[in-house]
Design a protein around this motif. Structure first.
Motif, PDB file in Angstrom:
ATOM      1  N   ASN A 109       0.844  -1.190   0.000  1.00 36.09           N
ATOM      2  CA  ASN A 109       0.000   0.000   0.000  1.00 36.09           C
ATOM      3  C   ASN A 109       0.883   1.245   0.000  1.00 36.09           C
ATOM      4  N   PRO A 110       0.913   2.027  -1.092  1.00 36.38           N
ATOM      5  CA  PRO A 110       1.790   3.208  -1.156  1.00 36.38           C
ATOM      6  C   PRO A 110       1.524   4.205  -0.041  1.00 36.38           C
ATOM      7  N   ALA A 111       0.275   4.305   0.398  1.00 36.71           N
ATOM      8  CA  ALA A 111      -0.069   5.284   1.435  1.00 36.71           C
ATOM      9  C   ALA A 111       0.583   4.948   2.762  1.00 36.71           C
ATOM     10  N   SER A 112       0.918   3.664   2.959  1.00 38.26           N
ATOM     11  CA  SER A 112       1.499   3.255   4.236  1.00 38.26           C
ATOM     12  C   SER A 112       3.025   3.332   4.236  1.00 38.26           C
ATOM     13  N   ILE A 113       3.613   3.629   3.083  1.00 38.85           N
ATOM     14  CA  ILE A 113       5.065   3.698   2.972  1.00 38.85           C
ATOM     15  C   ILE A 113       5.519   5.129   3.205  1.00 38.85           C
ATOM     16  N   LYS A 114       6.398   5.322   4.144  1.00 37.27           N
ATOM     17  CA  LYS A 114       6.905   6.657   4.423  1.00 37.27           C
ATOM     18  C   LYS A 114       7.854   7.076   3.315  1.00 37.27           C
ATOM     19  N   GLU A 115       7.556   8.204   2.724  1.00 35.43           N
ATOM     20  CA  GLU A 115       8.350   8.680   1.601  1.00 35.43           C
ATOM     21  C   GLU A 115       9.732   9.157   2.049  1.00 35.43           C
ATOM     22  N   THR A 116      10.725   8.786   1.256  1.00 37.78           N
ATOM     23  CA  THR A 116      12.057   9.325   1.471  1.00 37.78           C
ATOM     24  C   THR A 116      12.098  10.730   0.883  1.00 37.78           C
ATOM     25  N   ARG A 117      12.323  11.730   1.718  1.00 38.11           N
ATOM     26  CA  ARG A 117      12.273  13.101   1.229  1.00 38.11           C
ATOM     27  C   ARG A 117      13.491  13.403   0.362  1.00 38.11           C
ATOM     28  N   PRO A 118      13.266  13.821  -0.884  1.00 38.78           N
ATOM     29  CA  PRO A 118      14.407  14.238  -1.702  1.00 38.78           C
ATOM     30  C   PRO A 118      14.948  15.577  -1.220  1.00 38.78           C
ATOM     31  N   ILE A 119      16.242  15.742  -1.293  1.00 38.85           N
ATOM     32  CA  ILE A 119      16.891  16.987  -0.904  1.00 38.85           C
ATOM     33  C   ILE A 119      17.517  17.598  -2.152  1.00 38.85           C
ATOM     34  N   ILE A 120      17.204  18.862  -2.449  1.00 40.49           N
ATOM     35  CA  ILE A 120      17.836  19.513  -3.589  1.00 40.49           C
ATOM     36  C   ILE A 120      18.779  20.604  -3.084  1.00 40.49           C
ATOM     37  N   ASP A 121      19.866  20.773  -3.811  1.00 44.07           N
ATOM     38  CA  ASP A 121      20.902  21.728  -3.409  1.00 44.07           C
ATOM     39  C   ASP A 121      21.720  22.085  -4.649  1.00 44.07           C
ATOM     40  N   LEU A 122      22.664  22.977  -4.468  1.00 43.12           N
ATOM     41  CA  LEU A 122      23.560  23.308  -5.567  1.00 43.12           C
ATOM     42  C   LEU A 122      24.277  22.061  -6.068  1.00 43.12           C
ATOM     43  N   CYS A 123      24.415  21.939  -7.377  1.00 47.96           N
ATOM     44  CA  CYS A 123      25.212  20.848  -7.928  1.00 47.96           C
ATOM     45  C   CYS A 123      26.666  21.013  -7.492  1.00 47.96           C
ATOM     46  N   HIS A 124      27.431  19.975  -7.704  1.00 56.89           N
ATOM     47  CA  HIS A 124      28.805  19.937  -7.189  1.00 56.89           C
ATOM     48  C   HIS A 124      29.661  21.097  -7.696  1.00 56.89           C
ATOM     49  N   ARG A 125      29.427  21.545  -8.921  1.00 50.99           N
ATOM     50  CA  ARG A 125      30.276  22.609  -9.464  1.00 50.99           C
ATOM     51  C   ARG A 125      29.983  23.966  -8.827  1.00 50.99           C
ATOM     52  N   GLY A 126      28.798  24.137  -8.215  1.00 45.91           N
ATOM     53  CA  GLY A 126      28.489  25.359  -7.486  1.00 45.91           C
ATOM     54  C   GLY A 126      28.105  26.528  -8.376  1.00 45.91           C
ATOM     55  N   ILE A 127      27.871  27.667  -7.738  1.00 49.58           N
ATOM     56  CA  ILE A 127      27.460  28.884  -8.441  1.00 49.58           C
ATOM     57  C   ILE A 127      28.661  29.493  -9.166  1.00 49.58           C
ATOM     58  N   SER A 128      28.399  29.990 -10.373  1.00 46.36           N
ATOM     59  CA  SER A 128      29.432  30.682 -11.142  1.00 46.36           C
ATOM     60  C   SER A 128      28.941  32.102 -11.450  1.00 46.36           C
ATOM     61  N   VAL A 129      29.752  33.094 -11.088  1.00 49.08           N
ATOM     62  CA  VAL A 129      29.445  34.496 -11.387  1.00 49.08           C
ATOM     63  C   VAL A 129      30.699  35.103 -12.006  1.00 49.08           C
ATOM     64  N   LYS A 130      30.572  35.593 -13.240  1.00 51.49           N
ATOM     65  CA  LYS A 130      31.758  36.127 -13.905  1.00 51.49           C
ATOM     66  C   LYS A 130      31.372  37.258 -14.862  1.00 51.49           C
ATOM     67  N   GLU A 131      32.330  38.098 -15.137  1.00 46.45           N
ATOM     68  CA  GLU A 131      32.129  39.210 -16.061  1.00 46.45           C
ATOM     69  C   GLU A 131      32.427  38.722 -17.472  1.00 46.45           C
ATOM     70  N   ILE A 132      31.423  38.780 -18.345  1.00 46.39           N
ATOM     71  CA  ILE A 132      31.620  38.307 -19.718  1.00 46.39           C
ATOM     72  C   ILE A 132      31.863  39.465 -20.678  1.00 46.39           C
ATOM     73  N   GLU A 133      31.465  40.652 -20.266  1.00 46.40           N
ATOM     74  CA  GLU A 133      31.740  41.885 -21.000  1.00 46.40           C
ATOM     75  C   GLU A 133      31.860  42.999 -19.963  1.00 46.40           C
ATOM     76  N   PRO A 134      32.425  44.134 -20.321  1.00 46.90           N
ATOM     77  CA  PRO A 134      32.501  45.228 -19.344  1.00 46.90           C
ATOM     78  C   PRO A 134      31.117  45.549 -18.773  1.00 46.90           C
ATOM     79  N   GLN A 135      31.000  45.432 -17.453  1.00 44.15           N
ATOM     80  CA  GLN A 135      29.783  45.700 -16.692  1.00 44.15           C
ATOM     81  C   GLN A 135      28.618  44.779 -17.092  1.00 44.15           C
ATOM     82  N   LYS A 136      28.924  43.629 -17.670  1.00 46.48           N
ATOM     83  CA  LYS A 136      27.897  42.618 -17.953  1.00 46.48           C
ATOM     84  C   LYS A 136      28.273  41.336 -17.212  1.00 46.48           C
ATOM     85  N   ILE A 137      27.465  41.002 -16.209  1.00 39.62           N
ATOM     86  CA  ILE A 137      27.793  39.889 -15.304  1.00 39.62           C
ATOM     87  C   ILE A 137      26.872  38.705 -15.592  1.00 39.62           C
TER      88      ILE A 137
END
Length: 242
Positions: free
Chosen positions: A91-119
Motif C-alpha cells: 500500500n503506497p499510502a502506508s510507505i513513508k516517503e524518502t524526502r528528496p533533498i535539492i541543493d547546488l550541484c557539485h560545481r556550485g554557483i558561477s558568477v563572472k564578467e563576460i563583457e565590461p559591466q555585464k555579469i
C-alpha cells in the motif's frame, strides 16, 4: 500433498521466529501426548517418574489435542500477521516517503564578467543521492546591500517550466546576465533561490536558500545567522524590485 511435505512446508514458513518455535514445540508435545511419538513410554514417562515422581501409563489424548489446537490457532494468528505486513508493504499510502533533498550541484554557483559591466550568473541545482525531486519550480533573485538596507538588483522571475525532474547526476541551471552591473557589486550581493518541488508521492516541499560569496574560500556559501534572517525578512516583507 502428503503429511510429510505439509509438515516440512509448515516448518519452512514458521522457522526462525519465536512464535514459530512455540508452535513447533506445542505440536511436538501434542503429538507425543496422544501417542504419535514412539518415545513416549521410553523417555517421557521415565523422565516424569524419575524427576517429578509422576506415574504415567498412557499418553493423554485430551491434553495432546488441546496443545495441537493451540498450535493451530497460533499458526493462523501468525499467518494473519504476515498478510497484514505484506498488505502494508504493497500500500503506497502506508510507505513513508524518502524526502528528496535539492541543493547546488557539485560545481556550485558561477558568477563572472563576460563583457565590461555585464555579469553572467549560473546557479545549478541537483537532487541528493537519496531520491529524485519532481516537478521542480525554482526562481532566483540578486539582492544587493544599499546604504543601510537592501535592494533587488534582479527580481524573482523565469520560474522553471513544468515537469522538471532533478537527480543526483542531472541538474538544471538558472542562468542570466545583468547589465550594467559590476563584478564587485555581484560578489557583495546575495543570491536567493526559492520555490518548491515534490517527492514520489506528490508531497510538496519548499525551498528558500540564501547564498553569499565567501572571499576566504573563493566560492558561494549559504548565509547564516543575522545575514540569513535579514535577507529572508526583506524577501518575505514583499519589498519591490528596485
Amino acid at each position: 500433498m502428503d503429511l510429510k511435505l505439509f509438515i516440512l512446508k509448515a516448518l519452512e514458513i514458521i522457522k526462525g521466529t519465536i512464535i514459530g518455535k512455540v508452535i513447533v514445540a506445542l505440536i511436538a508435545g501434542g503429538l507425543s501426548l496422544i501417542g504419535a511419538s514412539p518415545f513416549f513410554d521410553k523417555y517421557i514417562s521415565a523422565t516424569l517418574s524419575k524427576y517429578l515422581s509422576i506415574e504415567t501409563s498412557d499418553p493423554s489424548a485430551p491434553i495432546g489435542m488441546f496443545l495441537i489446537i493451540i498450535a493451530v490457532s497460533l499458526t493462523i494468528w501468525e499467518r494473519k500477521n504476515q498478510i497484514l505486513i505484506e498488505l502494508k508493504k504493497s500500500n503506497p499510502a502506508s510507505i513513508k516517503e524518502t524526502r528528496p533533498i535539492i541543493d547546488l550541484c557539485h560545481r556550485g554557483i558561477s558568477v563572472k564578467e563576460i563583457e565590461p559591466q555585464k555579469i553572467f550568473f549560473d546557479i545549478p541545482y541537483c537532487s541528493g543521492k537519496n531520491a529524485n525531486a519532481y516537478n521542480v519550480k525554482l526562481e532566483s533573485a540578486v539582492i544587493t546591500p544599499w546604504g543601510d538596507g537592501l535592494v533587488y538588483s534582479s527580481g524573482f522571475g523565469d520560474i522553471f517550466p513544468d515537469d522538471i525532474t532533478l537527480s543526483y547526476e542531472t541538474g538544471k541551471s538558472m542562468h542570466y546576465s545583468l547589465y550594467p552591473f559590476t563584478l564587485d557589486s555581484a560578489l557583495n550581493s546575495y543570491i536567493v533561490v526559492k520555490g518548491n518541488y515534490s517527492g514520489e508521492t506528490a508531497s510538496i516541499y519548499n525551498v528558500f536558500d540564501i547564498f553569499k560569496f565567501s572571499k576566504p574560500t573563493n566560492n558561494w556559501v549559504r548565509a547564516l545567522g543575522k545575514e540569513d534572517l535579514r535577507v529572508r525578512k526583506f524577501v518575505q516583507d514583499g519589498a519591490k524590485y528596485a
